[in-house]
Design a protein around this motif. Structure first.
Motif, mmCIF file in Angstrom:
data_model
loop_
_atom_site.group_PDB
_atom_site.id
_atom_site.type_symbol
_atom_site.label_atom_id
_atom_site.label_comp_id
_atom_site.label_asym_id
_atom_site.label_seq_id
_atom_site.Cartn_x
_atom_site.Cartn_y
_atom_site.Cartn_z
ATOM 1 N N GLY A 104 0.780 -1.227 0.000
ATOM 2 C CA GLY A 104 0.000 0.000 0.000
ATOM 3 C C GLY A 104 0.814 1.280 0.000
ATOM 4 N N TRP A 105 2.133 1.169 0.141
ATOM 5 C CA TRP A 105 2.965 2.374 0.210
ATOM 6 C C TRP A 105 4.164 2.288 -0.710
ATOM 7 C CZ3 TRP A 105 1.498 6.749 2.508
ATOM 8 C CH2 TRP A 105 0.403 6.666 3.379
ATOM 9 N N SER A 106 4.443 3.427 -1.358
ATOM 10 C CA SER A 106 5.620 3.538 -2.196
ATOM 11 C C SER A 106 6.495 4.651 -1.638
ATOM 12 C CB SER A 106 5.225 3.884 -3.634
ATOM 13 O OG SER A 106 4.351 2.903 -4.136
ATOM 14 N N ARG A 107 7.765 4.585 -1.985
ATOM 15 C CA ARG A 107 8.700 5.585 -1.454
ATOM 16 C C ARG A 107 9.653 6.031 -2.540
ATOM 17 N NH1 ARG A 107 11.614 4.791 4.301
ATOM 18 N NH2 ARG A 107 9.571 5.530 4.947
ATOM 19 N N LEU A 108 9.988 7.322 -2.501
ATOM 20 C CA LEU A 108 11.053 7.862 -3.341
ATOM 21 C C LEU A 108 12.091 8.447 -2.390
ATOM 22 C CD1 LEU A 108 10.773 10.090 -6.492
ATOM 23 C CD2 LEU A 108 12.121 10.883 -4.548
ATOM 24 N N VAL A 109 13.354 8.099 -2.610
ATOM 25 C CA VAL A 109 14.429 8.633 -1.778
ATOM 26 C C VAL A 109 15.468 9.290 -2.663
ATOM 27 C CG1 VAL A 109 16.172 8.130 -0.030
ATOM 28 C CG2 VAL A 109 14.095 6.760 -0.120
#
Ligand SMILES: [Zn+2]
Length: 410
Positions: A104-109
């Motif tokens: 349910g969650w995506s991340r950009l770093v």
């Protein structure tokens, strides 16, 4: 040593309140990133992050220190097959990663070349529901950055970390009376694809390999669990916790990394050690830890999994058991005509091998940087032979290990 240095610095964060779109969106369809209409670029003295998303999604942005990073979490955005490199045209962004980080969650770093502050963060919602996320980072002095990130990781950012397991005593060793419990750890996943060779990435190759291997081991009567069942990010610390919670007799981490060295070909078994056997092993361990760091996870506290004294005691007994497992794997792979690296057993500071009382090894099944290895990895017959060799090694090891356990008990 890099790991020690990392574990000393506490991750710090400055949170920007999440924007929740006012437009009612179709909650069932995933939002997609449009890479062609998005950019990460130098602008003025700072960095511009513009992301075009097929529908506005809840998000949050915060900064982390050591190294300076911008982290953007989204309610799930599908990044598709696009790779972050295509978007990044900023000299001030040293590394960019994105992908699913948990269900349910995506991340950009974005790893930054110095201290910045989030000057503005806004999500514009078009009448059609499309979202445009615009962030502007401006240079910040070190003191200001330290103050802004001193508040610690926003509470919700802790979700990826398991509660440290409290362990009363090292678990009982297997004595051959119950099925061997094997935890397979397909390396990487989600925001961290691992090594890439064209469309092929390590995370996917190893998940497929681990599923096949699990079947082989189960058919032989072993109990098998995987640290991840799909393409999601699993922090190194969580992988160890899975092994502990499963009551693993043995932990096998599966990788197919890329190494610049031309000679990196053939299977290689790695053991945990403070001192790496060579520079390539050290880089490999560093890269694996770094993937966690860039995903916004800090390895601090990993050594708190169990009390220090207990851990040292347990490791003293576990170390030779891991060594025997490495030897059994190298012998079985060679015995089945598999190709081993010219130094088949090596060591380095792999965090994922830090279980004090579970014999753990990391197997580079092959190297994605080697064309010959890539060919072998895509050949079902070759994989079946390799999986047969791993089964044989686990069986041999379990017999010797149980015999030793019985002797110690008497
Ligand atoms: Zn790897």
């Amino acid at each position: 040593m890099i790991l020690r240095a990392l574990s000393l610095c506490l991750a710090a964060a400055a949170a920007v309140p999440a924007a929740v779109p006012a437009v009612a969106a179709d909650l069932t369809a995933l939002a997609h990133l449009d890479p062609a209409a998005s950019r990460v670029a130098d602008e003025g003295g700072g960095v511009a992050v513009d992301l075009a998303i097929s529908k506005a999604v809840p998000y949050r942005a915060f900064l982390l220190d050591a190294p300076p990073r911008l982290v953007l979490d989204f309610s799930e955005v599908d990044f598709g097959a696009s790779r972050p490199g295509a978007l990044d045209t900023s000299d001030r962004v040293l590394g960019l990663a994105w992908g699913p980080i948990r269900e349910g969650w995506s991340r950009l770093v974005a790893e930054l070349d110095g201290p910045y502050r989030i000057a503005t963060a806004e999500e514009r919602v078009a009448p059609g529901g499309e979202g445009e996320l615009r962030l502007r980072l401006l240079p910040e002095d070190p003191a200001g950055f330290a103050a802004a990130t001193a508040a610690g990781v926003p509470e919700v950012a802790r979700w990826a970390l398991p509660e440290p397991a409290v362990v009363d005593a090292p678990r009982r060793r297997q004595t051959g009376e119950a099925p061997l419990v094997v935890v397979l750890d397909p390396g990487h996943g989600g925001i961290d694809p691992g090594a890439e060779a064209g469309p092929v990435h390590e995370a996917g190759v190893m998940l497929g390999f681990a599923r096949e291997l699990a079947e082989v081991l189960r058919r032989a009567g072993m109990t098998v669990a995987l640290t991840r069942e799909e393409d999601v990010f699993v922090p190194l610390e969580t992988r160890i916790s899975v092994a502990r919670a499963t009551g693993a007799d043995v932990f096998l981490s599966l990788h197919a990394d890329a190494l610049a060295e031309g000679e990196a070909t053939g299977a290689t078994v790695y053991l945990l050690a403070d001192e790496a056997s060579d520079a390539a092993s050290a880089r490999l361990a560093e890269r694996h830890d770094r993937a966690d760091l860039l995903a916004g996870i800090d390895l601090a506290g990993q050594d708190d999994l169990v009390a220090g004294v207990m851990m040292d005691l347990a490791r003293t007994e576990t170390r030779p058991r891991s060594e025997r497992l490495a030897g059994a794997l190298a012998a079985a792979i060679k015995g089945q005509g598999g190709r081993m690296h010219r130094h088949p057993i090596q060591q380095a500071a792999f965090s994922v091998l830090k279980s004090p009382d579970i014999p753990s090894v990391l197997l580079e099944v092959g190297f994605l940087s080697s064309e010959a290895d890539r060919k072998r990895l895509s050949d079902p017959e070759w994989r079946a032979r390799m999986q047969g060799a791993i089964l044989a090694a686990l069986r041999d090891w379990a017999v010797a290990d149980a015999a030793e356990a019985k002797l110690i008990r008497q």
